[in-house]
Design a protein around this motif. Structure first.
Motif, PDB file in Angstrom:
ATOM      1  N   THR A 184      -8.888  -2.663  -9.015  1.00  0.00           N
ATOM      2  CA  THR A 184      -7.496  -3.110  -8.948  1.00  0.00           C
ATOM      3  C   THR A 184      -6.545  -1.952  -9.211  1.00  0.00           C
ATOM      4  N   MET A 185      -5.418  -1.984  -8.513  1.00  0.00           N
ATOM      5  CA  MET A 185      -4.378  -0.965  -8.645  1.00  0.00           C
ATOM      6  C   MET A 185      -3.021  -1.647  -8.604  1.00  0.00           C
ATOM      7  N   SER A 186      -2.012  -0.936  -9.084  1.00  0.00           N
ATOM      8  CA  SER A 186      -0.644  -1.452  -9.036  1.00  0.00           C
ATOM      9  C   SER A 186       0.003  -1.041  -7.726  1.00  0.00           C
ATOM     10  N   GLY A 187       0.778  -1.957  -7.156  1.00  0.00           N
ATOM     11  CA  GLY A 187       1.429  -1.646  -5.895  1.00  0.00           C
ATOM     12  C   GLY A 187       2.767  -2.351  -5.763  1.00  0.00           C
ATOM     13  N   VAL A 188       3.467  -2.031  -4.681  1.00  0.00           N
ATOM     14  CA  VAL A 188       4.754  -2.650  -4.367  1.00  0.00           C
ATOM     15  C   VAL A 188       4.722  -3.088  -2.909  1.00  0.00           C
ATOM     16  N   ALA A 189       5.102  -4.335  -2.657  1.00  0.00           N
ATOM     17  CA  ALA A 189       5.094  -4.848  -1.285  1.00  0.00           C
ATOM     18  C   ALA A 189       6.197  -4.178  -0.477  1.00  0.00           C
ATOM     19  N   THR A 190       5.847  -3.716   0.720  1.00  0.00           N
ATOM     20  CA  THR A 190       6.842  -3.100   1.601  1.00  0.00           C
ATOM     21  C   THR A 190       7.276  -4.062   2.702  1.00  0.00           C
ATOM     22  N   SER A 191       6.745  -5.289   2.655  1.00  0.00           N
ATOM     23  CA  SER A 191       7.143  -6.337   3.594  1.00  0.00           C
ATOM     24  C   SER A 191       6.961  -7.673   2.882  1.00  0.00           C
ATOM     25  N   LYS A 192       7.151  -8.745   3.578  1.00  0.00           N
ATOM     26  CA  LYS A 192       6.957 -10.066   2.986  1.00  0.00           C
ATOM     27  C   LYS A 192       5.906 -10.823   3.781  1.00  0.00           C
ATOM     28  N   ALA A 193       5.231 -11.762   3.121  1.00  0.00           N
ATOM     29  CA  ALA A 193       4.181 -12.520   3.801  1.00  0.00           C
ATOM     30  C   ALA A 193       3.848 -13.773   3.004  1.00  0.00           C
ATOM     31  N   SER A 194       3.195 -14.708   3.677  1.00  0.00           N
ATOM     32  CA  SER A 194       2.753 -15.944   3.046  1.00  0.00           C
ATOM     33  C   SER A 194       1.270 -15.858   2.729  1.00  0.00           C
ATOM     34  N   LEU A 195       0.763 -16.889   2.088  1.00  0.00           N
ATOM     35  CA  LEU A 195      -0.641 -16.933   1.708  1.00  0.00           C
ATOM     36  C   LEU A 195      -1.534 -16.789   2.938  1.00  0.00           C
ATOM     37  N   GLY A 196      -2.497 -15.852   2.868  1.00  0.00           N
ATOM     38  CA  GLY A 196      -3.436 -15.651   3.963  1.00  0.00           C
ATOM     39  C   GLY A 196      -2.953 -14.705   5.044  1.00  0.00           C
ATOM     40  N   GLU A 197      -1.697 -14.285   4.984  1.00  0.00           N
ATOM     41  CA  GLU A 197      -1.162 -13.376   6.000  1.00  0.00           C
ATOM     42  C   GLU A 197      -1.364 -11.919   5.586  1.00  0.00           C
ATOM     43  N   ARG A 198      -1.277 -11.037   6.583  1.00  0.00           N
ATOM     44  CA  ARG A 198      -1.388  -9.603   6.316  1.00  0.00           C
ATOM     45  C   ARG A 198      -0.048  -9.062   5.829  1.00  0.00           C
ATOM     46  N   ILE A 199      -0.126  -8.075   4.933  1.00  0.00           N
ATOM     47  CA  ILE A 199       1.078  -7.488   4.355  1.00  0.00           C
ATOM     48  C   ILE A 199       0.812  -6.019   4.042  1.00  0.00           C
ATOM     49  N   THR A 200       1.839  -5.190   4.128  1.00  0.00           N
ATOM     50  CA  THR A 200       1.690  -3.779   3.759  1.00  0.00           C
ATOM     51  C   THR A 200       2.204  -3.570   2.339  1.00  0.00           C
ATOM     52  N   VAL A 201       1.455  -2.798   1.572  1.00  0.00           N
ATOM     53  CA  VAL A 201       1.825  -2.516   0.182  1.00  0.00           C
ATOM     54  C   VAL A 201       1.661  -1.027  -0.088  1.00  0.00           C
ATOM     55  N   LYS A 202       2.447  -0.536  -1.033  1.00  0.00           N
ATOM     56  CA  LYS A 202       2.394   0.878  -1.391  1.00  0.00           C
ATOM     57  C   LYS A 202       1.714   1.040  -2.736  1.00  0.00           C
ATOM     58  N   ASN A 203       0.683   1.877  -2.769  1.00  0.00           N
ATOM     59  CA  ASN A 203      -0.017   2.182  -4.016  1.00  0.00           C
ATOM     60  C   ASN A 203       0.921   3.006  -4.903  1.00  0.00           C
ATOM     61  N   VAL A 204       1.219   2.503  -6.097  1.00  0.00           N
ATOM     62  CA  VAL A 204       2.169   3.172  -6.989  1.00  0.00           C
ATOM     63  C   VAL A 204       1.671   4.545  -7.410  1.00  0.00           C
ATOM     64  N   ASN A 205       0.371   4.690  -7.616  1.00  0.00           N
ATOM     65  CA  ASN A 205      -0.186   5.958  -8.105  1.00  0.00           C
ATOM     66  C   ASN A 205      -0.283   7.020  -7.014  1.00  0.00           C
ATOM     67  N   SER A 206      -0.787   6.634  -5.839  1.00  0.00           N
ATOM     68  CA  SER A 206      -1.012   7.619  -4.772  1.00  0.00           C
ATOM     69  C   SER A 206       0.142   7.703  -3.788  1.00  0.00           C
ATOM     70  N   GLY A 207       0.984   6.677  -3.742  1.00  0.00           N
ATOM     71  CA  GLY A 207       2.069   6.655  -2.771  1.00  0.00           C
ATOM     72  C   GLY A 207       1.617   6.243  -1.387  1.00  0.00           C
ATOM     73  N   ARG A 208       0.345   5.960  -1.238  1.00  0.00           N
ATOM     74  CA  ARG A 208      -0.214   5.596   0.068  1.00  0.00           C
ATOM     75  C   ARG A 208       0.126   4.141   0.407  1.00  0.00           C
ATOM     76  N   VAL A 209       0.479   3.893   1.660  1.00  0.00           N
ATOM     77  CA  VAL A 209       0.776   2.540   2.128  1.00  0.00           C
ATOM     78  C   VAL A 209      -0.460   1.990   2.838  1.00  0.00           C
ATOM     79  N   VAL A 210      -0.913   0.839   2.401  1.00  0.00           N
ATOM     80  CA  VAL A 210      -2.107   0.218   2.978  1.00  0.00           C
ATOM     81  C   VAL A 210      -1.789  -1.210   3.383  1.00  0.00           C
ATOM     82  N   GLU A 211      -2.677  -1.775   4.163  1.00  0.00           N
ATOM     83  CA  GLU A 211      -2.501  -3.154   4.620  1.00  0.00           C
ATOM     84  C   GLU A 211      -3.560  -4.045   3.993  1.00  0.00           C
TER      85      GLU A 211
END
Length: 241
Positions: free
Chosen positions: A201-228
């Motif tokens: 587990t890691m801390s992140g910040v959502a860069t978009s919005k989504a509902s349960l079961g949907e895909r969303i992009t988030v930014k890893n607070v430590n690495s700055g990397r954006v993942v889906e």
């Protein structure tokens, strides 16, 4: 002299009979009985203090006692109470008892009628519909009669998506919809990176919005990397490695 006493005795007997009639008249008897209105008021006040719909427009009305009831007047204030394990609902049985000067207990129904604005479907709504202003209207309804609850605004919980088909004219209840937005943009989330049975587990910040079961992009607070990832709850995004 003897002749004068007989009319006097007769007059006394008539007066005594009149007094006895007054003492036993319905009016005199009623003054020794507890009024039905005082019992009903006690029950209504008891429910009003505990009314689950007190913030809504509402009306509280106690039912009538049996017309044959003849309860001795209570020397003190009567006390209302809920029977054991009873809960306050739209229709609740309330007990009222006297503990001073007399000893009696009666039970009577108390009805609560509450009104509020609820959302109603203005057209048939298939499952998957994201509710908008053209789908619903706000209508005053008796919400105390709605066992499944109701929704009063589209702005609650970030909006709603229909989870099962809703008929035109139906009041929309919480079990008919799901939150349209589970995670909002800019929200802090927990990123769960999983590979087989191993998870990190890691801390992140959502860069978009989504509902349960949907895909969303988030930014890893430590690495700055954006993942889906996929929204698993209101605060967890899972990434399958």
């Amino acid at each position: 002299m003897t002749g004068d006493r007989k009319p006097q005795r007769s007059a006394h007997r008539v007066l005594a009979c009149l007094l006895a009639t007054l003492v036993t008249s319905p009016l005199a008897l009623a003054s020794n009985l507890q009024s039905e209105s005082s019992i009903r008021r006690a029950a209504e006040r008891f429910i009003a203090d505990r009314n689950p719909w007190r913030d809504h427009e509402h009306r509280i009305e106690a039912g009538r006692l049996d017309s044959r009831s003849r309860l001795p007047r209570c020397a003190g204030a009567v006390k209302a109470f809920l029977p054991s394990r009873a809960q306050i609902k739209r229709r609740t049985t309330v007990g009222v008892r006297c503990e001073q000067g007399a000893s009696w207990t009666v039970y009577l129904p108390v009805n609560i009628t509450a009104y509020a604005k609820a959302l109603v479907a203005i057209r048939p709504l298939p499952a998957g519909t994201v509710l908008g202003p053209n789908d619903v209207k706000s209508v005053k309804r008796e919400v105390s009669a709605m066992g499944y609850g109701y929704i009063s605004s589209l702005n609650q919980h970030g909006g709603y998506r229909v989870s099962r088909a809703i008929a035109q004219g139906a009041v929309i209840s919480p079990n008919m919809v799901e939150s349209a937005v589970m995670i909002k943009r800019g929200q802090s989330v927990r990123i769960l990176a999983r590979s087989g049975a191993v998870g990190v587990t890691m801390s992140g910040v959502a860069t978009s919005k989504a509902s349960l079961g949907e895909r969303i992009t988030v930014k890893n607070v430590n690495s700055g990397r954006v993942v889906e990832g996929i929204v698993r709850s209101g605060e967890t995004v899972e990434i399958i490695l």
